[in-house]
Design a protein around this motif. Structure first.
Motif, PDB file in Angstrom:
ATOM      1  N   MET A 151      16.001  26.552  18.805  1.00 19.92           N
ATOM      2  CA  MET A 151      16.308  25.725  17.667  1.00 19.92           C
ATOM      3  C   MET A 151      15.440  24.470  17.720  1.00 19.92           C
ATOM      4  O   MET A 151      15.428  23.759  18.711  1.00 19.92           O
ATOM      5  CB  MET A 151      17.795  25.358  17.709  1.00 19.92           C
ATOM      6  N   LYS A 152      14.712  24.240  16.669  1.00 15.28           N
ATOM      7  CA  LYS A 152      13.848  23.070  16.614  1.00 15.28           C
ATOM      8  C   LYS A 152      14.611  21.891  16.038  1.00 15.28           C
ATOM      9  O   LYS A 152      15.560  22.056  15.280  1.00 15.28           O
ATOM     10  CB  LYS A 152      12.635  23.363  15.740  1.00 15.28           C
ATOM     11  N   THR A 153      14.161  20.686  16.408  1.00 19.90           N
ATOM     12  CA  THR A 153      14.775  19.495  15.837  1.00 19.90           C
ATOM     13  C   THR A 153      14.353  19.376  14.375  1.00 19.90           C
ATOM     14  O   THR A 153      13.402  20.034  13.924  1.00 19.90           O
ATOM     15  CB  THR A 153      14.341  18.234  16.597  1.00 19.90           C
ATOM     16  N   GLU A 154      15.053  18.520  13.644  1.00 19.77           N
ATOM     17  CA  GLU A 154      14.734  18.347  12.226  1.00 19.77           C
ATOM     18  C   GLU A 154      13.305  17.820  12.045  1.00 19.77           C
ATOM     19  O   GLU A 154      12.599  18.221  11.131  1.00 19.77           O
ATOM     20  CB  GLU A 154      15.728  17.395  11.568  1.00 19.77           C
ATOM     21  N   HIS A 155      12.887  16.956  12.954  1.00 20.53           N
ATOM     22  CA  HIS A 155      11.517  16.428  12.877  1.00 20.53           C
ATOM     23  C   HIS A 155      10.490  17.554  13.053  1.00 20.53           C
ATOM     24  O   HIS A 155       9.505  17.614  12.319  1.00 20.53           O
ATOM     25  CB  HIS A 155      11.315  15.342  13.943  1.00 20.53           C
ATOM     26  N   GLU A 156      10.725  18.438  13.998  1.00 17.17           N
ATOM     27  CA  GLU A 156       9.816  19.568  14.205  1.00 17.17           C
ATOM     28  C   GLU A 156       9.837  20.519  13.009  1.00 17.17           C
ATOM     29  O   GLU A 156       8.792  21.050  12.620  1.00 17.17           O
ATOM     30  CB  GLU A 156      10.195  20.323  15.477  1.00 17.17           C
ATOM     31  N   GLN A 157      11.020  20.712  12.436  1.00 17.21           N
ATOM     32  CA  GLN A 157      11.117  21.567  11.256  1.00 17.21           C
ATOM     33  C   GLN A 157      10.343  20.957  10.085  1.00 17.21           C
ATOM     34  O   GLN A 157       9.617  21.661   9.373  1.00 17.21           O
ATOM     35  CB  GLN A 157      12.587  21.761  10.863  1.00 17.21           C
ATOM     36  N   LEU A 158      10.487  19.650   9.892  1.00 22.41           N
ATOM     37  CA  LEU A 158       9.751  18.979   8.815  1.00 22.41           C
ATOM     38  C   LEU A 158       8.245  19.074   9.025  1.00 22.41           C
ATOM     39  O   LEU A 158       7.489  19.270   8.070  1.00 22.41           O
ATOM     40  CB  LEU A 158      10.171  17.507   8.717  1.00 22.41           C
ATOM     41  N   GLU A 159       7.819  18.922  10.259  1.00 23.33           N
ATOM     42  CA  GLU A 159       6.384  19.026  10.554  1.00 23.33           C
ATOM     43  C   GLU A 159       5.873  20.427  10.254  1.00 23.33           C
ATOM     44  O   GLU A 159       4.793  20.599   9.691  1.00 23.33           O
ATOM     45  CB  GLU A 159       6.130  18.649  12.022  1.00 23.33           C
ATOM     46  N   LEU A 160       6.642  21.438  10.595  1.00 21.59           N
ATOM     47  CA  LEU A 160       6.267  22.821  10.303  1.00 21.59           C
ATOM     48  C   LEU A 160       6.214  23.052   8.794  1.00 21.59           C
ATOM     49  O   LEU A 160       5.276  23.664   8.279  1.00 21.59           O
ATOM     50  CB  LEU A 160       7.259  23.774  10.970  1.00 21.59           C
ATOM     51  N   MET A 177      12.864  31.213   9.915  1.00 20.08           N
ATOM     52  CA  MET A 177      13.858  30.142   9.867  1.00 20.08           C
ATOM     53  C   MET A 177      14.464  30.023   8.475  1.00 20.08           C
ATOM     54  O   MET A 177      15.663  29.775   8.330  1.00 20.08           O
ATOM     55  CB  MET A 177      13.213  28.810  10.290  1.00 20.08           C
ATOM     56  N   LEU A 178      13.654  30.206   7.443  1.00 18.06           N
ATOM     57  CA  LEU A 178      14.167  30.132   6.075  1.00 18.06           C
ATOM     58  C   LEU A 178      15.159  31.260   5.792  1.00 18.06           C
ATOM     59  O   LEU A 178      16.120  31.072   5.050  1.00 18.06           O
ATOM     60  CB  LEU A 178      13.015  30.175   5.062  1.00 18.06           C
ATOM     61  N   ARG A 179      14.920  32.423   6.382  1.00 16.39           N
ATOM     62  CA  ARG A 179      15.846  33.551   6.204  1.00 16.39           C
ATOM     63  C   ARG A 179      17.173  33.326   6.919  1.00 16.39           C
ATOM     64  O   ARG A 179      18.222  33.704   6.421  1.00 16.39           O
ATOM     65  CB  ARG A 179      15.216  34.840   6.732  1.00 16.39           C
ATOM     66  N   ARG A 180      17.126  32.715   8.094  1.00 18.82           N
ATOM     67  CA  ARG A 180      18.320  32.604   8.938  1.00 18.82           C
ATOM     68  C   ARG A 180      19.125  31.324   8.736  1.00 18.82           C
ATOM     69  O   ARG A 180      20.334  31.343   8.920  1.00 18.82           O
ATOM     70  CB  ARG A 180      17.914  32.661  10.410  1.00 18.82           C
ATOM     71  N   GLU A 181      18.481  30.223   8.418  1.00 15.43           N
ATOM     72  CA  GLU A 181      19.152  28.927   8.480  1.00 15.43           C
ATOM     73  C   GLU A 181      19.212  28.233   7.114  1.00 15.43           C
ATOM     74  O   GLU A 181      18.187  27.821   6.580  1.00 15.43           O
ATOM     75  CB  GLU A 181      18.432  28.021   9.475  1.00 15.43           C
ATOM     76  N   PRO A 182      20.412  28.078   6.559  1.00 10.00           N
ATOM     77  CA  PRO A 182      20.555  27.386   5.269  1.00 10.00           C
ATOM     78  C   PRO A 182      20.094  25.930   5.321  1.00 10.00           C
ATOM     79  O   PRO A 182      19.574  25.405   4.341  1.00 10.00           O
ATOM     80  CB  PRO A 182      22.056  27.467   4.978  1.00 10.00           C
ATOM     81  N   SER A 183      20.266  25.271   6.466  1.00 11.60           N
ATOM     82  CA  SER A 183      19.847  23.872   6.572  1.00 11.60           C
ATOM     83  C   SER A 183      18.327  23.743   6.429  1.00 11.60           C
ATOM     84  O   SER A 183      17.834  22.787   5.838  1.00 11.60           O
ATOM     85  CB  SER A 183      20.309  23.264   7.894  1.00 11.60           C
ATOM     86  N   VAL A 184      17.586  24.719   6.958  1.00  7.51           N
ATOM     87  CA  VAL A 184      16.121  24.698   6.838  1.00  7.51           C
ATOM     88  C   VAL A 184      15.725  24.978   5.384  1.00  7.51           C
ATOM     89  O   VAL A 184      14.778  24.384   4.876  1.00  7.51           O
ATOM     90  CB  VAL A 184      15.468  25.706   7.806  1.00  7.51           C
ATOM     91  N   ARG A 185      16.467  25.848   4.709  1.00  6.60           N
ATOM     92  CA  ARG A 185      16.185  26.104   3.288  1.00  6.60           C
ATOM     93  C   ARG A 185      16.368  24.840   2.456  1.00  6.60           C
ATOM     94  O   ARG A 185      15.551  24.520   1.599  1.00  6.60           O
ATOM     95  CB  ARG A 185      17.078  27.225   2.765  1.00  6.60           C
ATOM     96  N   ARG A 186      17.445  24.091   2.737  1.00  6.26           N
ATOM     97  CA  ARG A 186      17.675  22.837   2.006  1.00  6.26           C
ATOM     98  C   ARG A 186      16.571  21.833   2.309  1.00  6.26           C
ATOM     99  O   ARG A 186      16.072  21.147   1.413  1.00  6.26           O
ATOM    100  CB  ARG A 186      19.031  22.252   2.365  1.00  6.26           C
TER     101      ARG A 186
END
Length: 80
Positions: A1-10, A30-39
């Protein structure tokens, strides 16, 4: 699980087109699995599109028209 900062950078790299194939595949998963990443992706993409279109650009304020001066004050001494 990546931090929100790492997700934003990706997300930023993928939207900017600087991500490698592995990064794009990781983001897709990540977009398929995690609703928070989709948002997060939707929010970032919306901000990126708005900034790209100049919708938030600073603009010069529109000049305000002066109200026409009424003749009331010129008639006031006569009315008194």
């Amino acid at each position: 699980m990546k931090t929100e900062h790492e997700q934003l950078e990706l997300i930023r790299r993928c939207i900017d087109g600087t991500a490698c194939e592995d990064d794009r595949n990781a983001l897709r998963g990540m977009l398929r699995r995690e609703p928070s990443v989709r948002r997060l992706y939707a929010r970032y993409a919306n901000i990126d599109a708005t900034l790209g279109s100049g919708g938030i650009a600073l603009k010069e304020p529109a000049p305000t028209a002066k109200k026409p001066r009424t003749a009331w004050f010129s008639w006031r001494p006569i009315a008194a």
